[in-house]
Every structure is written in C-alpha cells, then in structure tokens.
Design an enzyme around this catalytic site. Structure first.
Site, mmCIF file in Angstrom:
data_model
loop_
_atom_site.group_PDB
_atom_site.id
_atom_site.type_symbol
_atom_site.label_atom_id
_atom_site.label_comp_id
_atom_site.label_asym_id
_atom_site.label_seq_id
_atom_site.Cartn_x
_atom_site.Cartn_y
_atom_site.Cartn_z
ATOM 1 N N ARG A 37 0.819 -1.222 0.000
ATOM 2 C CA ARG A 37 0.000 0.000 0.000
ATOM 3 C C ARG A 37 0.850 1.268 0.000
ATOM 4 O O ARG A 37 0.444 2.294 -0.582
ATOM 5 C CB ARG A 37 -0.944 -0.001 1.204
ATOM 6 C CG ARG A 37 -1.986 1.141 1.205
ATOM 7 C CD ARG A 37 -2.961 0.986 2.362
ATOM 8 N NE ARG A 37 -4.073 1.933 2.259
ATOM 9 C CZ ARG A 37 -4.257 2.983 3.073
ATOM 10 N NH1 ARG A 37 -3.396 3.213 4.061
ATOM 11 N NH2 ARG A 37 -5.304 3.781 2.922
ATOM 12 N N ILE A 63 -7.356 7.640 -1.348
ATOM 13 C CA ILE A 63 -7.218 6.196 -1.261
ATOM 14 C C ILE A 63 -8.026 5.773 -0.041
ATOM 15 O O ILE A 63 -7.908 6.368 1.030
ATOM 16 C CB ILE A 63 -5.747 5.770 -1.141
ATOM 17 C CG1 ILE A 63 -5.605 4.244 -1.098
ATOM 18 C CG2 ILE A 63 -5.056 6.405 0.047
ATOM 19 C CD1 ILE A 63 -4.150 3.764 -1.165
ATOM 20 N N SER A 64 -8.888 4.769 -0.193
ATOM 21 C CA SER A 64 -9.817 4.383 0.867
ATOM 22 C C SER A 64 -9.094 3.773 2.062
ATOM 23 O O SER A 64 -7.967 3.282 1.954
ATOM 24 C CB SER A 64 -10.844 3.376 0.339
ATOM 25 O OG SER A 64 -11.719 3.977 -0.583
ATOM 26 N N HIS A 65 -9.789 3.780 3.227
ATOM 27 C CA HIS A 65 -9.308 3.038 4.384
ATOM 28 C C HIS A 65 -9.091 1.578 3.994
ATOM 29 O O HIS A 65 -9.901 1.011 3.256
ATOM 30 C CB HIS A 65 -10.362 3.065 5.500
ATOM 31 C CG HIS A 65 -10.599 4.412 6.104
ATOM 32 N ND1 HIS A 65 -11.284 5.406 5.446
ATOM 33 C CD2 HIS A 65 -10.263 4.903 7.323
ATOM 34 C CE1 HIS A 65 -11.356 6.468 6.235
ATOM 35 N NE2 HIS A 65 -10.741 6.195 7.372
ATOM 36 N N PRO A 66 -8.047 0.944 4.488
ATOM 37 C CA PRO A 66 -7.883 -0.488 4.213
ATOM 38 C C PRO A 66 -9.100 -1.317 4.622
ATOM 39 O O PRO A 66 -9.451 -2.271 3.927
ATOM 40 C CB PRO A 66 -6.644 -0.848 5.041
ATOM 41 C CG PRO A 66 -5.863 0.413 5.119
ATOM 42 C CD PRO A 66 -6.887 1.501 5.214
#
Length: 213
Positions: A37, A63-66
């Site tokens: 990431r 970029i989204s939260h994992p």
C-alpha cells in the site's frame, strides 16, 4: 520501489487489525497482505501507509481506508477467475487487491490525471487489469458485460441502472449510496428483472463523477 521487511511486517499487523475488525475472508486478507500500500501513496504519507486511514491522492480523490477496501472486497464473494468491473480506479490500490484475489479486473477512472499516474504505477508494479479505461463509470463497460460482480469505489447519489444491467444473473453490485455519509449497499441480480438489496451501514467516499470532467 522498495518493499522491505518493515513494510511487510506492518502489513501483517494491518491484516491482524482487519481480522479483529471483522473481515473473515482469508482470500481478501491474503491479498491485503501482498499489496504494498505504501507504494500507492504520496511519499509524505509513507509512515502512515499501514494505518486504517484514508489519504489524498490528488485530483480531489482519496485512497480508501484499508478496512473499506477489505469490506467491499469481501462483499463481492468473488471466486478466482471471476470477471469484475471496478468503477473508480483512483490510486489503483483496490484494483491491486482484486488482482491479488486472482480476479479478471476491468477498471474505469474518470480523472485524467489519476488515469495517467495510476497507469504508470501499474506498469512499474506489474499489475495487469484486463482493461484499464478512461471514461464515465456511470456507463460501465457494456461492451465487456456481463460481469460476475461490480464494485464502485465512490459515493453515488443513486444506483446507476446501466450497472445493474451489466450484472450476470446471480451477480453482485457493491456500491456506497447517498450523500455524506453513504450507505454501503449490496445488490444481487436474481433474474432479468429481479434484484435484491441489502445495506451494511455508513461509510464515507468521494462523490461519483459520472458525466463530469
């Protein structure tokens, strides 16, 4: 583009956090564990790459939260070789996770700046979607339909009918619906005309940019 033992150790910790937060699909967890990431983020965020946070990636996108990536990926219930359409390539991180799940990924990005930069990153990291398209996600990819599943990584005010029509019978659409916050929604196509809907609580996404420059 380095991916060292420190990064890998942090990913293992992230996977453990995802498990504690309720992600159970081992295929999804293994994919999260394999995707570097930190290479999808601006260098100023590297120290925080494996925390459960969203970060800006340019062009007013994030970029989204994992956890969000893992949650949406798990809802797909995808099998290796499934044909998946992703709406909103963004940084490419979600796409990379899907590819690590051994899926055939077709992905669309509306922002030209991100389309160019993410395409270069895919080449460097040797991630190969079946098709990477610059275009309007509201239209989907009718020429490649039907899809086993469709994942939307931006907040839609309503569910685009074009996407429903591009699902196979039995196919699944995972989409955040509404304004801030959105409700994570799963649509399953039961027949040519019948669809079921289930919701999974509040999430926050950047807006769906269909029809916009």
């Amino acid at each position: 583009m380095e991916d060292n033992f420190i990064h890998k150790g942090k990913r293992r910790q992230l996977v453990q956090l995802m498990r504690e937060e309720g992600i159970q699909d081992q295929v999804v967890l293994d994919a999260i564990n394999r995707v570097p990431r930190h290479l999808f983020l601006d260098s100023s965020f590297l120290e925080h790459a494996y925390k459960n946070k969203a970060f800006p990636i340019g062009a007013d996108q994030t970029i989204s939260h994992p956890f969000t990536v893992a949650f949406q990926s798990e809802l797909l219930q995808a099998l290796p070789g499934d044909k998946v359409l992703e709406i909103g390539t963004g940084s490419g991180y979600q796409c990379a996770v899907l590819l690590e799940m051994k899926l055939q990924v077709y992905t669309i990005e509306r922002q030209n700046q991100l389309f160019k930069s993410t395409g270069k990153l895919f080449n460097k990291l040797k991630y190969r979607p079946r098709k990477f398209v610059f275009g309007d996600g509201y239209q989907g990819l009718p020429q490649e339909a039907p899809f086993d599943s469709i994942i939307v990584t931006c907040g839609a005010e309503s569910i685009p009918q074009q996407l429903l029509l591009q699902l196979k019978i039995g196919g699944r659409l995972v989409i955040p619906v509404g304004q801030d916050p959105q409700i994570m929604t799963l649509i399953v196509r039961k027949s040519e005309t019948e669809f079921t809907k289930k919701t999974y609580g509040e999430f926050r996404f950047v807006p769906f940019l269909g029809g916009k420059e």
